[in-house]
Design a protein around this motif. Structure first.
Motif, PDB file in Angstrom:
ATOM      1  N   ALA A  33       0.871  -1.174   0.000  1.00 32.01           N
ATOM      2  CA  ALA A  33       0.000   0.000   0.000  1.00 32.01           C
ATOM      3  C   ALA A  33       0.908   1.225   0.000  1.00 32.01           C
ATOM      4  N   ILE A  34       0.554   2.204  -0.799  1.00 35.38           N
ATOM      5  CA  ILE A  34       1.382   3.399  -0.924  1.00 35.38           C
ATOM      6  C   ILE A  34       0.584   4.630  -0.517  1.00 35.38           C
ATOM      7  N   GLY A  35       1.205   5.464   0.267  1.00 33.99           N
ATOM      8  CA  GLY A  35       0.554   6.699   0.680  1.00 33.99           C
ATOM      9  C   GLY A  35       1.392   7.914   0.362  1.00 33.99           C
ATOM     10  N   TRP A  36       0.706   9.011   0.032  1.00 38.39           N
ATOM     11  CA  TRP A  36       1.349  10.310  -0.072  1.00 38.39           C
ATOM     12  C   TRP A  36       1.028  11.087   1.196  1.00 38.39           C
ATOM     13  N   PHE A  37       2.049  11.710   1.764  1.00 41.26           N
ATOM     14  CA  PHE A  37       1.900  12.524   2.955  1.00 41.26           C
ATOM     15  C   PHE A  37       2.515  13.890   2.689  1.00 41.26           C
ATOM     16  N   ARG A  38       2.142  14.856   3.506  1.00 39.94           N
ATOM     17  CA  ARG A  38       2.777  16.159   3.401  1.00 39.94           C
ATOM     18  C   ARG A  38       2.950  16.749   4.795  1.00 39.94           C
ATOM     19  N   GLN A  39       3.943  17.602   4.901  1.00 36.98           N
ATOM     20  CA  GLN A  39       4.184  18.285   6.163  1.00 36.98           C
ATOM     21  C   GLN A  39       4.598  19.713   5.864  1.00 36.98           C
ATOM     22  N   ALA A  40       3.787  20.635   6.349  1.00 39.36           N
ATOM     23  CA  ALA A  40       4.076  22.058   6.198  1.00 39.36           C
ATOM     24  C   ALA A  40       4.883  22.527   7.394  1.00 39.36           C
ATOM     25  N   PRO A  41       5.620  23.621   7.261  1.00 41.60           N
ATOM     26  CA  PRO A  41       6.420  24.126   8.384  1.00 41.60           C
ATOM     27  C   PRO A  41       5.557  24.374   9.613  1.00 41.60           C
ATOM     28  N   GLY A  42       5.990  23.841  10.748  1.00 39.30           N
ATOM     29  CA  GLY A  42       5.283  24.053  11.994  1.00 39.30           C
ATOM     30  C   GLY A  42       4.033  23.222  12.175  1.00 39.30           C
ATOM     31  N   LYS A  43       3.767  22.324  11.231  1.00 37.49           N
ATOM     32  CA  LYS A  43       2.566  21.498  11.310  1.00 37.49           C
ATOM     33  C   LYS A  43       2.928  20.016  11.320  1.00 37.49           C
ATOM     34  N   GLY A  44       1.980  19.202  11.717  1.00 33.18           N
ATOM     35  CA  GLY A  44       2.192  17.768  11.721  1.00 33.18           C
ATOM     36  C   GLY A  44       2.048  17.166  10.343  1.00 33.18           C
ATOM     37  N   ARG A  45       2.426  15.918  10.224  1.00 31.78           N
ATOM     38  CA  ARG A  45       2.302  15.235   8.944  1.00 31.78           C
ATOM     39  C   ARG A  45       0.842  14.912   8.654  1.00 31.78           C
ATOM     40  N   GLU A  46       0.453  15.116   7.410  1.00 31.40           N
ATOM     41  CA  GLU A  46      -0.934  14.898   7.001  1.00 31.40           C
ATOM     42  C   GLU A  46      -0.980  13.895   5.863  1.00 31.40           C
ATOM     43  N   GLY A  47      -1.847  12.920   5.966  1.00 32.65           N
ATOM     44  CA  GLY A  47      -2.054  11.998   4.859  1.00 32.65           C
ATOM     45  C   GLY A  47      -2.815  12.690   3.744  1.00 32.65           C
ATOM     46  N   VAL A  48      -2.355  12.538   2.516  1.00 32.01           N
ATOM     47  CA  VAL A  48      -2.973  13.192   1.368  1.00 32.01           C
ATOM     48  C   VAL A  48      -3.776  12.208   0.542  1.00 32.01           C
ATOM     49  N   SER A  49      -3.151  11.067   0.242  1.00 29.09           N
ATOM     50  CA  SER A  49      -3.812  10.078  -0.601  1.00 29.09           C
ATOM     51  C   SER A  49      -3.139   8.733  -0.405  1.00 29.09           C
ATOM     52  N   CYS A  50      -3.878   7.669  -0.681  1.00 33.78           N
ATOM     53  CA  CYS A  50      -3.285   6.336  -0.601  1.00 33.78           C
ATOM     54  C   CYS A  50      -3.888   5.449  -1.677  1.00 33.78           C
ATOM     55  N   ILE A  51      -3.151   4.399  -2.001  1.00 42.80           N
ATOM     56  CA  ILE A  51      -3.626   3.413  -2.972  1.00 42.80           C
ATOM     57  C   ILE A  51      -3.324   2.029  -2.419  1.00 42.80           C
ATOM     58  N   LEU A  86      -3.948  24.146  -7.364  1.00 37.86           N
ATOM     59  CA  LEU A  86      -3.143  24.260  -6.143  1.00 37.86           C
ATOM     60  C   LEU A  86      -3.396  25.571  -5.426  1.00 37.86           C
ATOM     61  N   LYS A  87      -3.306  25.503  -4.108  1.00 33.22           N
ATOM     62  CA  LYS A  87      -3.540  26.652  -3.240  1.00 33.22           C
ATOM     63  C   LYS A  87      -2.295  26.884  -2.393  1.00 33.22           C
ATOM     64  N   PRO A  88      -2.123  28.087  -1.897  1.00 30.97           N
ATOM     65  CA  PRO A  88      -0.957  28.347  -1.028  1.00 30.97           C
ATOM     66  C   PRO A  88      -0.901  27.401   0.181  1.00 30.97           C
ATOM     67  N   GLU A  89      -2.044  26.990   0.678  1.00 32.86           N
ATOM     68  CA  GLU A  89      -2.055  26.090   1.828  1.00 32.86           C
ATOM     69  C   GLU A  89      -1.612  24.662   1.477  1.00 32.86           C
ATOM     70  N   ASP A  90      -1.402  24.390   0.197  1.00 32.15           N
ATOM     71  CA  ASP A  90      -0.843  23.098  -0.208  1.00 32.15           C
ATOM     72  C   ASP A  90       0.686  23.076  -0.088  1.00 32.15           C
ATOM     73  N   THR A  91       1.275  24.207   0.223  1.00 30.09           N
ATOM     74  CA  THR A  91       2.720  24.292   0.373  1.00 30.09           C
ATOM     75  C   THR A  91       3.189  23.368   1.491  1.00 30.09           C
ATOM     76  N   ALA A  92       4.106  22.462   1.163  1.00 32.30           N
ATOM     77  CA  ALA A  92       4.591  21.475   2.125  1.00 32.30           C
ATOM     78  C   ALA A  92       5.667  20.616   1.461  1.00 32.30           C
ATOM     79  N   VAL A  93       6.314  19.809   2.287  1.00 27.77           N
ATOM     80  CA  VAL A  93       7.172  18.739   1.763  1.00 27.77           C
ATOM     81  C   VAL A  93       6.291  17.505   1.604  1.00 27.77           C
ATOM     82  N   TYR A  94       6.264  16.980   0.395  1.00 26.72           N
ATOM     83  CA  TYR A  94       5.453  15.807   0.090  1.00 26.72           C
ATOM     84  C   TYR A  94       6.355  14.570   0.020  1.00 26.72           C
ATOM     85  N   SER A  95       5.924  13.518   0.685  1.00 28.43           N
ATOM     86  CA  SER A  95       6.701  12.295   0.681  1.00 28.43           C
ATOM     87  C   SER A  95       5.777  11.096   0.484  1.00 28.43           C
ATOM     88  N   CYS A  96       6.358   9.998   0.043  1.00 28.22           N
ATOM     89  CA  CYS A  96       5.577   8.781  -0.135  1.00 28.22           C
ATOM     90  C   CYS A  96       6.113   7.693   0.789  1.00 28.22           C
TER      91      CYS A  96
END
Length: 122
Positions: A33-51, A86-96
């Motif tokens: 199973a693969i997931g995309w996550f993102r983390q913006a400065p000062g915020k926790g990691r958020e799940g974006v999508s998974c397959i 895309l929106k400014p609030e999508d700014t983050a480091v995205y990882s899988c």
């Protein structure tokens, strides 16, 4: 070498699009199973999508639904995240992340990429 490598991040204006890639080497993505996550400065990691392993289940966070599309190319051993409107609030480091035992959202990743920066300007 066994690894996940993300690419495709960058700077884009609000309303623009980016396509992120997550390429696996040394193992087969279809077995995880693969997931995309993102983390913006000062915020926790958020799940974006998974397959799921089969590809029959794809889930999105509420913030991504309708704008992001996750897909997988088994021949290239790569998953993608197409990000539109895309929106400014999508700014983050995205990882899988890859999890061999989860149904969709990785909980205990076997492999985690180093991340790619996405910056959306207003």
């Amino acid at each position: 070498q066994v690894q996940l490598v993300e690419s495709g991040g960058g700077l884009v204006q609000s309303g623009g699009s980016l396509r992120l890639s997550c390429a696996a080497s040394g193992f087969t993505l279809d077995e995880y199973a693969i997931g995309w996550f993102r983390q913006a400065p000062g915020k926790g990691r958020e799940g974006v999508s998974c397959i799921s392993k089969s590809g029959g289940e794809i889930n999105y966070a509420a913030s991504a639904k309708g704008r992001f599309t996750m897909s997988r190319d088994s021949a290239k051993n790569t998953v993608y995240l197409q990000m539109d409107s895309l929106k400014p609030e999508d700014t983050a480091v995205y990882s899988c992340a890859a999890d061999r035992t989860s149904s969709c959202w990785p909980r205990r990743a076997n492999y985690l990429g180093q991340g790619t920066q996405v910056t959306v300007s207003s």
